[in-house]
Structure formats: C-alpha cells, structure tokens
Motif scaffolding. Structure first.
Motif, PDB file in Angstrom:
ATOM      1  N   ARG A  84     -14.535  22.490  24.538  1.00 18.26           N
ATOM      2  CA  ARG A  84     -15.524  22.616  23.836  1.00 18.26           C
ATOM      3  C   ARG A  84     -15.134  22.963  22.231  1.00 18.26           C
ATOM      4  NH1 ARG A  84     -20.416  26.923  24.907  1.00 18.26           N
ATOM      5  NH2 ARG A  84     -21.997  25.749  23.512  1.00 18.26           N
ATOM      6  N   ALA A  92     -16.683  20.591  19.319  1.00 14.23           N
ATOM      7  CA  ALA A  92     -17.405  21.072  18.118  1.00 14.23           C
ATOM      8  C   ALA A  92     -16.700  20.491  16.843  1.00 14.23           C
ATOM      9  CB  ALA A  92     -17.129  22.394  18.077  1.00 14.23           C
ATOM     10  N   ALA A 144     -21.814  31.317  25.543  1.00 13.28           N
ATOM     11  CA  ALA A 144     -22.393  30.431  24.763  1.00 13.28           C
ATOM     12  C   ALA A 144     -23.316  29.388  25.093  1.00 13.28           C
ATOM     13  CB  ALA A 144     -21.276  30.113  23.235  1.00 13.28           C
ATOM     14  N   THR A 145     -23.569  29.149  26.274  1.00  9.98           N
ATOM     15  CA  THR A 145     -24.073  27.979  26.770  1.00  9.98           C
ATOM     16  C   THR A 145     -25.609  28.400  27.066  1.00  9.98           C
ATOM     17  OG1 THR A 145     -23.698  28.724  28.996  1.00  9.98           O
ATOM     18  CG2 THR A 145     -22.276  27.172  28.271  1.00  9.98           C
ATOM     19  N   SER A 202     -29.494  26.610  17.719  1.00 12.15           N
ATOM     20  CA  SER A 202     -27.979  26.804  17.418  1.00 12.15           C
ATOM     21  C   SER A 202     -27.795  28.163  18.235  1.00 12.15           C
ATOM     22  CB  SER A 202     -27.722  26.954  15.908  1.00 12.15           C
ATOM     23  OG  SER A 202     -28.109  26.097  15.260  1.00 12.15           O
ATOM     24  N   TRP A 203     -26.743  28.383  18.729  1.00 15.80           N
ATOM     25  CA  TRP A 203     -26.232  29.545  19.343  1.00 15.80           C
ATOM     26  C   TRP A 203     -25.827  30.728  18.377  1.00 15.80           C
ATOM     27  CZ3 TRP A 203     -20.939  31.908  19.280  1.00 15.80           C
ATOM     28  CH2 TRP A 203     -20.769  33.173  20.061  1.00 15.80           C
ATOM     29  N   GLY A 224     -23.077  23.036  21.002  1.00 23.62           N
ATOM     30  CA  GLY A 224     -23.318  23.864  20.067  1.00 23.62           C
ATOM     31  C   GLY A 224     -24.545  23.625  19.110  1.00 23.62           C
ATOM     32  N   HIS A 280     -24.948  22.304  13.946  1.00 23.94           N
ATOM     33  CA  HIS A 280     -25.065  23.546  14.261  1.00 23.94           C
ATOM     34  C   HIS A 280     -25.371  24.399  12.912  1.00 23.94           C
ATOM     35  CE1 HIS A 280     -23.771  28.003  14.579  1.00 23.94           C
ATOM     36  NE2 HIS A 280     -24.037  27.484  15.908  1.00 23.94           N
TER      37      HIS A 280
END
Length: 469
Positions: free
Chosen positions: A361, A365, A211-212, A196-197, A420, A445
């Motif tokens: 994005r 999410a 955040a990629t 997970s980020w 994410g 996530h």
C-alpha cells in the motif's frame, strides 16, 4: 405549502424551510408519503418510525420559530445506514444476531448529522455486516433498484442510494471499503463520494488506524453532496488521523473546474486489471469523448496498481477477522457463507502477510503521487457491469469472464480504495435497457474539494443525451 416535492434538491428544501415556505413537519409528511408509496416494492428504508419522525420535525419547527441558530441540515428528514449506531433507534447491522439491538450512543457520523439539525425517520438497509456490494440480509430482505425492481441496488449502502434515488430522503450517508458508496450510487443513478482517508473521521473504532473503510455522503446532485460533506468533514479529537480542514471548506456553492486543459487519464479496465461489460466500457469511452469535446486533454492512461488486489484482499480479511471473528466463533452457522469464508481467510494470515500488504500500500501511494504529476484526474468505471438481477448474490460472469467470489466483480472500485485517493461516482449514461451507469473520477489524496468541483463540471455535461454524448 410551497411547490416542493420529495425530488427537489436538498438545498431547495433547506432554503424553503428557512424562509417558512414549508414546515419541517410538512416536509416529513411529504417524504413519509413517498416512502409509503415506493418502499413496499423497493425495501430501502427499514426500522421506520413515522410518529417519532413527525415529533422530531415538530420540535425542529419550534426551534426555528424561536429564532435560535440552526444547523445547515435543519429540518431535513434523514435515514441512517443500518450499520451506523443511532442512539435509541434499532440498529441491526443486517444480522439476526443484532435484530433487537438499540444503541445508547450515536456514531460520530450520526452525531454530526443530528447536530446539523436533520430529523431521523429510520434506517437504510444493508448487506449483513455491510459485507458485499448487493444489499440483502435475513432481517429485512433485499433492497431493489428504483429504476428496475428486478435488479440490484448495489451495496453496501444500497438502501441509502435507493431511498435517495426514489425521493424517500433528500440526502444519504454511507460507508465505503470496497466500493460501498460508489457502487450503489452508480447502480441507482445518484452521486456518491468515497472521501480521502481522514476526511470524514469515525468513532467509535476498534482500530482507528484502519484505512480501508471510510464514511461519506451521497446525494442526487453534486451540490447537495457538498452540503452533506460540509457536515461530515472536519477534525475530531477522538480521531487523531482526521484531516484538519474544517467542514465549511467543502460547503456549496461549488465553482466547477474549467474543463479546457483539464488533464484526464481515461481507462476502461486499468490496463486489463478487470473484466468490464461492453455497455459500461461504452459509457466511460463516451465520457472521454464528451470531456475532450469540452476542451479537456484526454489520454488513455492508468496508474501502476501492481499489488493492489493482494493488498486489498489481505487487509479486508484481516479487518473482518479482527472485528467479526468473535461473532463467528460465538454464532457458527449464523453468518452468510461468503462472509464467514472471508473471516476465516483472515484467521490464516500472519504478521508477515499484513506487513507485506502495508508495504504494497505504501508503494501504491508513492506511485499514485507520481501519477498525479502528469494527470489531474483519472476516469474509469465505477462498477464493472450494470445492475444485475436482485435474486443473485453476485454476478457469475462479466463479458465471459467468470466471477469466482463476491469480491471479484468490484475490482474497479476496490483497487482504487487501497490508493487512499478520493473517488466519486457521477451518473453519466444508461444501458440500452435504461439502467444507470456512473463514471468514477479519482484525484490525489486530500483533493476532495477539487474532486467535487470537477464532478460539478462533469455533471453539467451529462444532459446532452441519454448516452452522455
């Protein structure tokens, strides 16, 4: 000396070191011998320094003999991805522009591994600036698949995955933007986790909110992967986006998730989002049958990933232009054409383009959050085809569908990137020619511990037959 070999699990090697069955120097010698045996053909480990490795191992032995408290990786030989700075160690990023670069400080991921007691022995090969899922560059050349050296080891953590599979190192770390931990893990038959980020914080960073791309662990077993994740994970004051769970929360032993009742969404192509090789699709379908046979509730389902492709490509081009635009301007003609084209694509982006990518994005999410109401995990291909010939930059087609660019063949991985969510590649089958094929398992996530425990349960099923059923 104990009966350990370089192919023993990392946890077995750590345990043997702790009780004095083997010294860190002896363990380093075992791995250096394996590197001498296999690396000339595979080209996975670069900037190798055997004497410095042996000196570091001797120091680790002295520290252990002194009775001092030591870290969870104490005495294990380790090679770091060549895009991660290691103080005092040549770090080239796979580019002739940095062929002689020696950093003064460690990246955070390196700092944590060194702090846990690992002994540096060298670096692992990468594509130029980690761009692309096939590992080759003008400095060190091409890394080859340990199961068939005529084939790709994947990328961008291809050197790491190859070295791991060939027993040159007991653990490996890497990074993942569009599949760079998952793809080489699948191609080389090891386990690779895109966390997970925020799970594995990064420093230094030119954009801490980007955040990629994430760092993460690779290993030959899920339990070993959990050991390394426990070192890499945890908050750091330099990375305010880091998730707060301490690294120890991810340490083995793992408790495999009971498969009866596990709600599995299975898709070979995310409702037609990408072309997939029939052998890869067959392994994913076999995984569904095996999981159903073990009691899981397997349904054909896929999340709505509308806009994910455009989102990823925009953010990737924006990131590459921001980080490498100056390099391209200063050294025109010295970057591989596909990378230069991706940087230039970022030059034409507007603020509105980037804002739209982030809106997409955000919508992704929310849709993923709703998807997890009805499913515990999603199972799909890691890579859309088996390892392709190493003399190609990227495959020209998949099952009759042309691949126009070096990104096209990795949609199965990068579409998951922009959700994410954490995703893990677990070996599950082989092609008719004996090449490894992994399955990609995804969950919500923050569910990294749960994901490793699902992966441990899946890992326990794999040995039933070469095809995973």
């Amino acid at each position: 000396m104990t009966g350990l070999t370089p192919d023993s699990t990392a946890r077995e090697q750590v345990a043997a070191l702790r009780v004095g069955e083997i010294s860190a120097r002896e363990l380093a010698e075992l791995h250096l011998a394996r590197i001498a045996e296999r690396n000339p053909q595979l080209n996975a480990v670069v900037s190798l320094d055997p004497q410095r490795a042996l000196d570091g191992a001797a120091a680790a032995d002295e520290q252990l003999a002194s009775g001092a408290e030591v870290g969870p990786l104490h005495g294990l030989p380790f090679a770091f991805k060549d895009t991660h700075a290691v103080a005092g160690w040549r770090t080239t990023y796979g580019s002739p522009i940095h062929a002689d670069h020696v950093p003064d400080t460690d990246d955070l991921i390196v700092e944590r591994i060194r702090g846990a007691g690992a002994v540096p022995i060298g670096k692992t090969n990468v594509p130029e600036f980690a761009a692309g899922s096939h590992t080759f560059n003008p400095v060190f050349g091409t890394t080859r698949n340990p199961h068939d050296p005529s084939r790709s080891a994947g990328g961008s953590s291809g050197g790491a995955a190859c070295a791991l599979a060939a027993g040159m190192v007991p653990l490996a770390e890497g990074s993942d933007m569009g599949g760079s931990l998952r793809n080489p893990a699948s191609f080389c038959g090891v386990v690779g986790l895109r966390p997970s980020w925020g799970r594995v914080p990064a420093w230094p960073s030119e954009n801490m909110w980007e955040a990629t791309a994430v760092g993460g662990p690779m290993a030959r077993t899920v339990g070993d992967l959990a050991l390394l994740l426990s070192v890499l994970a945890g908050p750091d004051p330099r990375a305010p986006h880091a998730l707060g769970d301490p690294g120890a929360a991810f340490a083995p032993p793992l408790r495999p998730v009971p498969l009866p009742g596990l709600r599995v969404a299975l898709s070979t192509d995310l409702d037609g989002a990408f072309a997939v090789d029939p052998e890869v699709a067959g392994v994913v379908e076999a995984a569904g049958r095996v999981l159903a046979g073990a009691g899981a509730r397997v349904t054909g389902a896929a999340p709505d990933l509308t806009g994910a492709d455009e989102c990823f490509r925009t953010l990737r081009a924006w990131h590459f232009q921001a980080t490498l635009g100056g390099t391209l301007a200063a050294h025109p003609g010295r970057l591989k054409p596909s990378l230069a084209a991706n940087i230039r694509a970022g030059e034409s982006l507007t603020g509105a383009d980037v804002a739209l990518a982030y809106r997409r994005r955000t919508a992704l999410a929310h849709r993923m959050r709703e998807f997890w109401y009805d499913h515990d995990v999603l199972v799909l291909p890691v890579s859309q085809l088996p390892p392709f010939p190493a003399d190609q930059e990227f495959p020209a087609e998949i099952d009759g569908t042309p691949m126009v660019s070096y990104l096209d063949w990795m949609r199965s991985a990068y579409l998951i990137t922009v959700t994410g969510c954490p995703a893990i590649s677990v070996p599950f089958g082989v092609t008719a020619g004996g090449l490894p094929v992994g399955i990609q398992i995804v969950t919500r996530h923050g569910g990294d511990r749960y994901l490793t425990e699902v992966a441990a349960a899946v890992e326990a099923l794999v040995g039933t037959s070469p095809a995973g059923e």
